[in-house]
Design an enzyme around this catalytic site. Structure first.
Site, mmCIF file in Angstrom:
data_model
loop_
_atom_site.group_PDB
_atom_site.id
_atom_site.type_symbol
_atom_site.label_atom_id
_atom_site.label_comp_id
_atom_site.label_asym_id
_atom_site.label_seq_id
_atom_site.Cartn_x
_atom_site.Cartn_y
_atom_site.Cartn_z
ATOM 1 N N ASN A 178 1.064 -1.186 -0.114
ATOM 2 C CA ASN A 178 0.018 0.019 -0.046
ATOM 3 C C ASN A 178 0.770 1.354 0.121
ATOM 4 O O ASN A 178 0.441 2.282 -0.507
ATOM 5 C CB ASN A 178 -0.778 -0.104 1.036
ATOM 6 C CG ASN A 178 -0.341 0.022 2.523
ATOM 7 O OD1 ASN A 178 0.625 -0.692 2.597
ATOM 8 N ND2 ASN A 178 -0.893 0.518 3.452
ATOM 9 N N LYS A 201 11.881 -8.582 1.763
ATOM 10 C CA LYS A 201 10.803 -9.123 0.608
ATOM 11 C C LYS A 201 9.665 -8.223 0.789
ATOM 12 O O LYS A 201 8.649 -8.286 1.423
ATOM 13 C CB LYS A 201 10.426 -10.420 1.264
ATOM 14 C CG LYS A 201 9.707 -11.300 -0.050
ATOM 15 C CD LYS A 201 8.467 -12.328 0.669
ATOM 16 C CE LYS A 201 7.405 -11.951 0.976
ATOM 17 N NZ LYS A 201 6.411 -11.079 -0.112
ATOM 18 N N PRO A 202 9.830 -7.236 -0.312
ATOM 19 C CA PRO A 202 8.630 -6.354 -0.587
ATOM 20 C C PRO A 202 7.449 -7.178 -1.150
ATOM 21 O O PRO A 202 7.498 -8.079 -1.750
ATOM 22 C CB PRO A 202 9.180 -5.307 -1.605
ATOM 23 C CG PRO A 202 10.651 -5.482 -1.593
ATOM 24 C CD PRO A 202 10.861 -6.881 -1.139
ATOM 25 N N ASP A 203 6.328 -6.442 -1.148
ATOM 26 C CA ASP A 203 5.174 -7.386 -1.713
ATOM 27 C C ASP A 203 5.169 -7.506 -3.093
ATOM 28 O O ASP A 203 5.786 -6.769 -4.043
ATOM 29 C CB ASP A 203 3.860 -6.593 -1.305
ATOM 30 C CG ASP A 203 2.403 -7.355 -1.554
ATOM 31 O OD1 ASP A 203 2.068 -8.159 -0.660
ATOM 32 O OD2 ASP A 203 2.126 -7.266 -2.949
ATOM 33 N N GLY A 252 1.426 -5.683 7.980
ATOM 34 C CA GLY A 252 0.362 -6.059 7.106
ATOM 35 C C GLY A 252 -0.767 -6.501 7.868
ATOM 36 O O GLY A 252 -1.053 -5.889 8.969
ATOM 37 N N SER A 253 -1.376 -7.918 7.658
ATOM 38 C CA SER A 253 -2.745 -8.191 8.281
ATOM 39 C C SER A 253 -2.607 -8.967 9.586
ATOM 40 O O SER A 253 -1.317 -9.220 9.905
ATOM 41 C CB SER A 253 -3.423 -9.213 7.636
ATOM 42 O OG SER A 253 -2.840 -10.491 7.455
ATOM 43 N N GLU A 274 3.275 -4.147 12.692
ATOM 44 C CA GLU A 274 2.292 -3.252 12.363
ATOM 45 C C GLU A 274 0.960 -3.783 11.737
ATOM 46 O O GLU A 274 1.104 -4.103 10.557
ATOM 47 C CB GLU A 274 2.962 -1.882 11.763
ATOM 48 C CG GLU A 274 2.096 -0.553 11.914
ATOM 49 C CD GLU A 274 1.389 -0.265 10.773
ATOM 50 O OE1 GLU A 274 0.269 -0.745 10.323
ATOM 51 O OE2 GLU A 274 2.058 0.681 10.106
ATOM 52 N N LEU A 275 -0.117 -4.093 12.308
ATOM 53 C CA LEU A 275 -1.021 -4.875 11.710
ATOM 54 C C LEU A 275 -2.408 -3.935 11.686
ATOM 55 O O LEU A 275 -2.180 -2.771 11.108
ATOM 56 C CB LEU A 275 -1.343 -5.966 12.723
ATOM 57 C CG LEU A 275 -0.160 -6.600 13.267
ATOM 58 C CD1 LEU A 275 -0.399 -7.593 14.093
ATOM 59 C CD2 LEU A 275 0.483 -7.226 11.856
ATOM 60 N N GLU A 406 -12.221 -4.893 8.975
ATOM 61 C CA GLU A 406 -11.434 -3.682 8.199
ATOM 62 C C GLU A 406 -11.827 -3.905 6.799
ATOM 63 O O GLU A 406 -11.714 -5.011 6.120
ATOM 64 C CB GLU A 406 -10.011 -3.826 8.470
ATOM 65 C CG GLU A 406 -9.322 -2.970 7.581
ATOM 66 C CD GLU A 406 -7.795 -2.963 8.245
ATOM 67 O OE1 GLU A 406 -6.936 -2.043 8.029
ATOM 68 O OE2 GLU A 406 -7.367 -4.331 8.473
#
Length: 537
Positions: A178, A201-203, A252-253, A274-275, A406
């Site tokens: 994001n 490891k980026p998305d 992420g989630s 950080e979720l 969410e």
């Protein structure tokens, strides 16, 4: 429009359909190859990068293997051993060069972010700005956070105790799509400043935006192999990183974060997570309504709501509810929508079909249960394949999916309140606690209310920028919104091990001068009582 093969030497053009061809921008294949050449990826397999602006391919991303991850960690450990011996002053010089280069290349960075994520350019600008601020902050504060410090010894004058900050080693970072440029770098920079190496490891959806960050780091003079990137599915490549790293940082989630926390616990390594969030805004009866309405638009619809700290719940005081809602809806209706790399767009696209499907499902569920849609409420394929209108809901009830779950899209629900205690209680509903916002012209009263809200950050008369852009302040979540903090002292100290070094002079911690153990115990007891009377810590 069908795109040419990104490897055939031609140019892939990405156009906003409402703009003439002269306004188009292009991503050249050699640019893609230059960036993907920075990956450690030898599988021979590739994954196409698709732009949500118009569904065109941007290029092919080479995929890494488990052996590539192992090799990355081998190289990283070698680079880290040398880097840890560099002075903080030398590290700071490189960080400040990074700061300058990011600002110089911001247009190129924003182009890639827009092409890969579909966000509006004004929201893409937040990313190079955030990285420049992060680099400058840790360059200027490295000695403050990492320098050896003296602490009180048990015997004044005879016990000297120092605390060193020792780097963990190699930090593994798994970052989201994001905010692909800033999240690929912002957690890794303090890790490197602290003397660590990084394997990231980026998305998969936004690799190019991450890789331009790696290219800029090399341009700034970071040593080879100190910061490396690999590409591939999280269940394979991410797991391999967790199995080898000395510390893990994940954004992420909540569901994935819990799995990572378990994996880290099994290895007895630390992690920061950080979720998710279901973040609330409180508009109090004395709020400046124009300011609150403007802020609420940014809070709910920046990056099409695909921001961990964006707002999905808004509680408005009865006394101003009708007037505020009208101002807010009017501002939403006046937004400029589009999928473009140009300035002047207020909200861009969602990133993928999966994200669009989630938003559609949440809004249709709300519609079917009688929730009023004050504006928005439909997909806009005429603007881009995954575009969804900014949507405002009223009358959302607990049986509606988006009441507590969410959405991570451009959807916000508005609720009335008559009692501020009730508003605080409702803001604290649920399991999340990432970010909150309070609008009031009484700053002291708003700050008192903030202390009662169970969120890691609270912004007063602002959506999220007051805390997130203040790099000296910690950012992270309470409850199921995560653990640990990025930014500030916590954001760099998490990557270090505190080491206490005590030097004892003259007096030893054992009987002396023929004392018995009992006499020594009485002697030490008397000294402890004396130190307490003298106010010693």
């Amino acid at each position: 429009m069908n795109a040419p093969d990104p490897n055939d030497g031609t140019t892939t053009e990405l156009r906003d359909p409402d703009h003439d061809p002269s306004a188009s921008l292009a991503l050249e294949p050699q640019h893609v190859r230059r960036l993907t050449g920075l990956l450690l990826a030898t599988s021979g397999e590739t994954k196409p990068a698709i732009s949500p602006i118009n569904g065109q391919p941007l290029g092919d991303i080479p995929q890494s293997t488990e052996a590539d991850v192992a090799e990355a960690f081998k190289r990283a450990r070698k680079a880290q051993a040398t880097w840890a011996r560099t002075t903080l002053e030398e590290r700071a010089e490189i960080f400040l060069r990074l700061h300058d280069i990011v600002l110089e290349r911001q247009d190129e960075i924003m182009d890639l972010i827009c092409w890969e994520s579909g966000k509006a350019r004004k929201h893409a600008f937040d990313e190079p700005l955030h990285i420049a601020l992060t680099a400058r902050y840790y360059a200027r504060t490295a000695q403050q956070h990492l320098g050896t410090t003296r602490v009180a010894g048990v015997v004044p004058g005879l016990t000297r105790v120092e605390v060193n900050r020792i780097p963990k080693g190699v930090v593994g970072i798994i970052s989201p799509w994001n905010y692909p440029f800033t999240m690929a770098l912002c957690d890794g920079l303090p890790a490197v400043m602290a003397g660590n190496a990084v394997v990231a490891k980026p998305d998969a959806q936004t690799m190019l935006s991450a890789l331009i960050g790696l290219e800029i780091m090399e341009q700034a003079g970071f040593p080879k192999d100190l910061f490396q990137m690999v590409a591939g599915p999280g269940r394979v490549i991410g797991t391999e990183i967790i199995n080898r790293a000395d510390y893990i940082c994940f954004t992420g989630s909540t569901a994935t974060g819990k799995l990572i926390a378990k994996q880290c616990a099994e290895r007895l390594i630390g992690c920061s997570l950080e979720l998710g969030g279901k973040n609330p805004i409180l508009v109090l009866r004395d709020a400046d309504l124009d300011r609150a309405a403007e802020g609420a638009v940014r809070a709910a619809f920046s990056n099409a709501g695909q921001l961990c700290v964006s707002m999905e719940r808004m509680y408005v005081a009865d006394q101003v509810y009708d007037k505020f809602v009208q101002k807010f809806v009017d501002r939403v209706n006046a937004m400029s929508l589009g999928a473009s790399t140009d300035w002047g767009v207020d909200m861009g696209s969602l990133i993928s079909q999966d994200q669009l499907d989630t938003v559609v499902a949440h809004v249709e569920d709300a519609r079917s249960k009688g929730v009023r849609i004050l504006t928005g409420g439909k997909a806009r394929p005429d603007l881009s394949p995954y575009f969804y209108e900014p949507t405002v809901l009223e009358g959302t009830t607990p049986d509606v999916t988006c009441f507590g779950e969410e959405t991570f899209g451009p959807v916000i629900s508005i609720y009335r309140f008559s009692d501020e205690d009730d508003a605080v209680e409702r803001a604290n509903d649920g399991d999340y606690g990432l970010n909150a916002s309070i609008y009031s012209q009484d700053g002291q009263r708003a700050r008192e209310i903030a202390r009662r809200i169970k969120c890691g950050t609270v912004n007063i008369n602002e959506a999220f920028g007051a805390t997130f852009a203040s790099i000296d302040s910690p950012m992270g979540g309470m409850r199921e919104s995560g653990m640990g903090r990025r930014q500030g002292a916590e954001g760099i100290l998490r990557y270090t091990e505190p080491q206490a070094v005590g030097t004892q002079r003259l007096l030893r911690f054992a009987p002396m001068f023929g004392m018995s153990d009992q006499a020594y115990a009485k002697f030490m007891t008397a000294n402890v009582k004396l130190m307490t009377k003298l106010g010693r810590k």
